[in-house]
Design a protein around this motif. Structure first.
Motif, PDB file in Angstrom:
ATOM      1  N   CYS A  33      -2.303 -13.066   5.653  1.00  0.00           N
ATOM      2  CA  CYS A  33      -2.244 -12.561   4.272  1.00  0.00           C
ATOM      3  C   CYS A  33      -2.828 -13.551   3.269  1.00  0.00           C
ATOM      4  CB  CYS A  33      -0.806 -12.235   3.899  1.00  0.00           C
ATOM      5  SG  CYS A  33      -0.112 -10.883   4.860  1.00  0.00           S
ATOM      6  N   GLU A  34      -2.694 -14.838   3.558  1.00  0.00           N
ATOM      7  CA  GLU A  34      -3.187 -15.881   2.648  1.00  0.00           C
ATOM      8  C   GLU A  34      -4.567 -16.409   3.035  1.00  0.00           C
ATOM      9  OE1 GLU A  34      -1.791 -16.886  -0.250  1.00  0.00           O
ATOM     10  OE2 GLU A  34      -0.254 -15.346   0.034  1.00  0.00           O
ATOM     11  N   GLY A  35      -5.230 -15.773   4.001  1.00  0.00           N
ATOM     12  CA  GLY A  35      -6.603 -16.141   4.336  1.00  0.00           C
ATOM     13  C   GLY A  35      -6.766 -17.222   5.383  1.00  0.00           C
ATOM     14  N   TYR A  36      -5.739 -17.467   6.181  1.00  0.00           N
ATOM     15  CA  TYR A  36      -5.824 -18.439   7.272  1.00  0.00           C
ATOM     16  C   TYR A  36      -6.236 -17.700   8.551  1.00  0.00           C
ATOM     17  CZ  TYR A  36      -3.688 -21.731   4.088  1.00  0.00           C
ATOM     18  OH  TYR A  36      -3.451 -22.547   3.023  1.00  0.00           O
ATOM     19  N   PRO A  37      -6.695 -18.412   9.592  1.00  0.00           N
ATOM     20  CA  PRO A  37      -7.192 -17.736  10.785  1.00  0.00           C
ATOM     21  C   PRO A  37      -6.146 -16.839  11.445  1.00  0.00           C
ATOM     22  CG  PRO A  37      -7.806 -20.050  10.837  1.00  0.00           C
ATOM     23  CD  PRO A  37      -6.854 -19.867   9.689  1.00  0.00           C
ATOM     24  N   GLY A  38      -6.548 -15.618  11.749  1.00  0.00           N
ATOM     25  CA  GLY A  38      -5.715 -14.699  12.512  1.00  0.00           C
ATOM     26  C   GLY A  38      -6.060 -14.802  13.991  1.00  0.00           C
ATOM     27  N   SER A  39      -5.334 -14.061  14.811  1.00  0.00           N
ATOM     28  CA  SER A  39      -5.488 -14.171  16.265  1.00  0.00           C
ATOM     29  C   SER A  39      -6.381 -13.112  16.899  1.00  0.00           C
ATOM     30  CB  SER A  39      -4.110 -14.135  16.930  1.00  0.00           C
ATOM     31  OG  SER A  39      -3.400 -15.310  16.642  1.00  0.00           O
ATOM     32  N   GLN A  40      -6.908 -12.180  16.112  1.00  0.00           N
ATOM     33  CA  GLN A  40      -7.744 -11.138  16.707  1.00  0.00           C
ATOM     34  C   GLN A  40      -8.922 -11.768  17.449  1.00  0.00           C
ATOM     35  OE1 GLN A  40      -8.987  -8.052  14.031  1.00  0.00           O
ATOM     36  NE2 GLN A  40     -10.258  -7.064  15.551  1.00  0.00           N
ATOM     37  N   GLY A  41      -9.020 -11.453  18.740  1.00  0.00           N
ATOM     38  CA  GLY A  41     -10.060 -12.021  19.583  1.00  0.00           C
ATOM     39  C   GLY A  41      -9.695 -13.375  20.175  1.00  0.00           C
ATOM     40  N   TYR A  42      -8.568 -13.930  19.749  1.00  0.00           N
ATOM     41  CA  TYR A  42      -8.103 -15.237  20.220  1.00  0.00           C
ATOM     42  C   TYR A  42      -6.677 -15.165  20.768  1.00  0.00           C
ATOM     43  CZ  TYR A  42     -11.963 -17.173  17.447  1.00  0.00           C
ATOM     44  OH  TYR A  42     -13.203 -17.475  16.921  1.00  0.00           O
ATOM     45  N   GLU A  43      -6.207 -13.967  21.092  1.00  0.00           N
ATOM     46  CA  GLU A  43      -4.800 -13.776  21.457  1.00  0.00           C
ATOM     47  C   GLU A  43      -4.352 -14.704  22.589  1.00  0.00           C
ATOM     48  OE1 GLU A  43      -6.258  -9.902  19.629  1.00  0.00           O
ATOM     49  OE2 GLU A  43      -7.054 -11.299  21.125  1.00  0.00           O
ATOM     50  N   THR A  44      -5.086 -14.720  23.682  1.00  0.00           N
ATOM     51  CA  THR A  44      -4.695 -15.543  24.823  1.00  0.00           C
ATOM     52  C   THR A  44      -4.816 -17.023  24.490  1.00  0.00           C
ATOM     53  OG1 THR A  44      -5.349 -13.802  26.364  1.00  0.00           O
ATOM     54  CG2 THR A  44      -5.169 -16.032  27.260  1.00  0.00           C
ATOM     55  N   LYS A  45      -5.886 -17.397  23.834  1.00  0.00           N
ATOM     56  CA  LYS A  45      -6.098 -18.793  23.439  1.00  0.00           C
ATOM     57  C   LYS A  45      -4.961 -19.274  22.539  1.00  0.00           C
ATOM     58  CE  LYS A  45     -10.090 -21.392  22.198  1.00  0.00           C
ATOM     59  NZ  LYS A  45      -9.742 -22.355  23.163  1.00  0.00           N
ATOM     60  N   ASP A  46      -4.613 -18.461  21.535  1.00  0.00           N
ATOM     61  CA  ASP A  46      -3.553 -18.847  20.610  1.00  0.00           C
ATOM     62  C   ASP A  46      -2.196 -18.904  21.303  1.00  0.00           C
ATOM     63  OD1 ASP A  46      -5.488 -18.994  18.655  1.00  0.00           O
ATOM     64  OD2 ASP A  46      -4.801 -17.224  17.550  1.00  0.00           O
ATOM     65  N   ALA A  47      -1.912 -17.926  22.162  1.00  0.00           N
ATOM     66  CA  ALA A  47      -0.636 -17.927  22.880  1.00  0.00           C
ATOM     67  C   ALA A  47      -0.501 -19.167  23.756  1.00  0.00           C
ATOM     68  CB  ALA A  47      -0.500 -16.657  23.719  1.00  0.00           C
ATOM     69  N   THR A  48      -1.576 -19.546  24.408  1.00  0.00           N
ATOM     70  CA  THR A  48      -1.557 -20.742  25.249  1.00  0.00           C
ATOM     71  C   THR A  48      -1.329 -21.997  24.408  1.00  0.00           C
ATOM     72  OG1 THR A  48      -3.027 -19.673  26.846  1.00  0.00           O
ATOM     73  CG2 THR A  48      -2.909 -22.085  26.920  1.00  0.00           C
ATOM     74  N   LEU A  49      -2.015 -22.083  23.280  1.00  0.00           N
ATOM     75  CA  LEU A  49      -1.856 -23.238  22.394  1.00  0.00           C
ATOM     76  C   LEU A  49      -0.435 -23.320  21.842  1.00  0.00           C
ATOM     77  CD1 LEU A  49      -3.173 -25.652  20.940  1.00  0.00           C
ATOM     78  CD2 LEU A  49      -3.816 -24.055  19.115  1.00  0.00           C
ATOM     79  N   LEU A  50       0.077 -22.200  21.352  1.00  0.00           N
ATOM     80  CA  LEU A  50       1.436 -22.177  20.800  1.00  0.00           C
ATOM     81  C   LEU A  50       2.461 -22.561  21.859  1.00  0.00           C
ATOM     82  CD1 LEU A  50       1.022 -18.922  18.739  1.00  0.00           C
ATOM     83  CD2 LEU A  50       1.269 -21.220  17.791  1.00  0.00           C
ATOM     84  N   ALA A  51       2.296 -22.054  23.062  1.00  0.00           N
ATOM     85  CA  ALA A  51       3.212 -22.411  24.149  1.00  0.00           C
ATOM     86  C   ALA A  51       3.146 -23.912  24.444  1.00  0.00           C
ATOM     87  CB  ALA A  51       2.883 -21.602  25.402  1.00  0.00           C
ATOM     88  N   SER A  52       1.962 -24.500  24.382  1.00  0.00           N
ATOM     89  CA  SER A  52       1.826 -25.939  24.648  1.00  0.00           C
ATOM     90  C   SER A  52       2.518 -26.775  23.580  1.00  0.00           C
ATOM     91  CB  SER A  52       0.351 -26.327  24.777  1.00  0.00           C
ATOM     92  OG  SER A  52      -0.283 -26.408  23.505  1.00  0.00           O
ATOM     93  N   TRP A  53       2.659 -26.212  22.389  1.00  0.00           N
ATOM     94  CA  TRP A  53       3.369 -26.895  21.300  1.00  0.00           C
ATOM     95  C   TRP A  53       4.877 -26.667  21.369  1.00  0.00           C
ATOM     96  CZ3 TRP A  53      -0.098 -24.817  16.770  1.00  0.00           C
ATOM     97  CH2 TRP A  53      -1.317 -25.497  16.753  1.00  0.00           C
ATOM     98  N   GLY A  54       5.312 -25.727  22.186  1.00  0.00           N
ATOM     99  CA  GLY A  54       6.739 -25.424  22.286  1.00  0.00           C
ATOM    100  C   GLY A  54       7.225 -24.415  21.250  1.00  0.00           C
ATOM    101  N   VAL A  55       6.323 -23.604  20.723  1.00  0.00           N
ATOM    102  CA  VAL A  55       6.701 -22.583  19.747  1.00  0.00           C
ATOM    103  C   VAL A  55       7.470 -21.478  20.463  1.00  0.00           C
ATOM    104  CG1 VAL A  55       5.824 -20.860  18.107  1.00  0.00           C
ATOM    105  CG2 VAL A  55       4.773 -23.132  18.226  1.00  0.00           C
ATOM    106  N   ASP A  56       8.657 -21.172  19.950  1.00  0.00           N
ATOM    107  CA  ASP A  56       9.530 -20.171  20.567  1.00  0.00           C
ATOM    108  C   ASP A  56       9.342 -18.773  19.992  1.00  0.00           C
ATOM    109  OD1 ASP A  56      11.260 -22.085  22.134  1.00  0.00           O
ATOM    110  OD2 ASP A  56      11.614 -22.834  20.098  1.00  0.00           O
ATOM    111  N   TYR A  57       8.856 -18.695  18.766  1.00  0.00           N
ATOM    112  CA  TYR A  57       8.805 -17.432  18.047  1.00  0.00           C
ATOM    113  C   TYR A  57       7.495 -17.356  17.297  1.00  0.00           C
ATOM    114  CZ  TYR A  57      10.576 -13.782  14.835  1.00  0.00           C
ATOM    115  OH  TYR A  57      10.782 -12.634  14.103  1.00  0.00           O
ATOM    116  N   TRP A  58       6.776 -16.261  17.431  1.00  0.00           N
ATOM    117  CA  TRP A  58       5.505 -16.064  16.744  1.00  0.00           C
ATOM    118  C   TRP A  58       5.643 -14.813  15.915  1.00  0.00           C
ATOM    119  CZ3 TRP A  58       1.505 -18.541  15.168  1.00  0.00           C
ATOM    120  CH2 TRP A  58       0.246 -17.964  15.010  1.00  0.00           C
ATOM    121  N   LYS A  59       5.732 -14.993  14.615  1.00  0.00           N
ATOM    122  CA  LYS A  59       5.929 -13.854  13.712  1.00  0.00           C
ATOM    123  C   LYS A  59       4.601 -13.199  13.419  1.00  0.00           C
ATOM    124  CE  LYS A  59       7.087 -12.732   9.001  1.00  0.00           C
ATOM    125  NZ  LYS A  59       7.150 -13.240   7.676  1.00  0.00           N
TER     126      LYS A  59
END
Length: 128
Positions: free
Chosen positions: A102-128
């Protein structure tokens, strides 16, 4: 079902109502987690410390990864997530299934798997 699941909603906090983009910081995440513990909220079932929009830089890096804003997250997201986990709490971040948040930062469209892998490596439990 009496299996112990879903007895209460997911209880937690989201940074947006505190200050929008200015609240999307490591300091706010850690301060909130410490408050959950010291105020007894953790014992009442509050467990999610969620940072909303504006936590990243406005562009992905050359590898296509979302990059935490180095001013807001000077030690990165993983360090903060690890500290929150050490308190027995969970950590979440905001994202978007489109091309931009909503504020113009990168979204995940086309990067879903890449972003999920990165977030998991950081230990993110919840992705809103």
């Amino acid at each position: 079902l009496n299996n112990g699941l879903g007895r209460s909603p997911a209880l937690g906090w989201n940074s947006w109502n505190v200050g929008g983009c200015t609240a999307a910081t490591a300091a706010n995440a850690l301060g909130t987690a410490k408050a959950f513990v010291s105020l007894g909220l953790k014992d009442l079932g509050y467990q999610y410390v969620n940072i909303d929009d504006c936590w990243a830089t406005k562009t992905r890096n050359s590898n296509g990864d979302i990059v935490p804003d180095p001013v807001k997250w000077p030690n990165g997201v993983k360090v903060v997530a690890d500290q929150i986990h050490e308190m027995g709490l969970k950590f979440g971040l905001y994202g978007c299934s489109g091309t931009m948040t909503c504020e113009g930062y990168p979204g995940s469209q086309g990067y879903e798997t890449k972003d999920a892998t990165l977030l998991a490596s950081w230990g993110v439990d919840y992705w809103k």
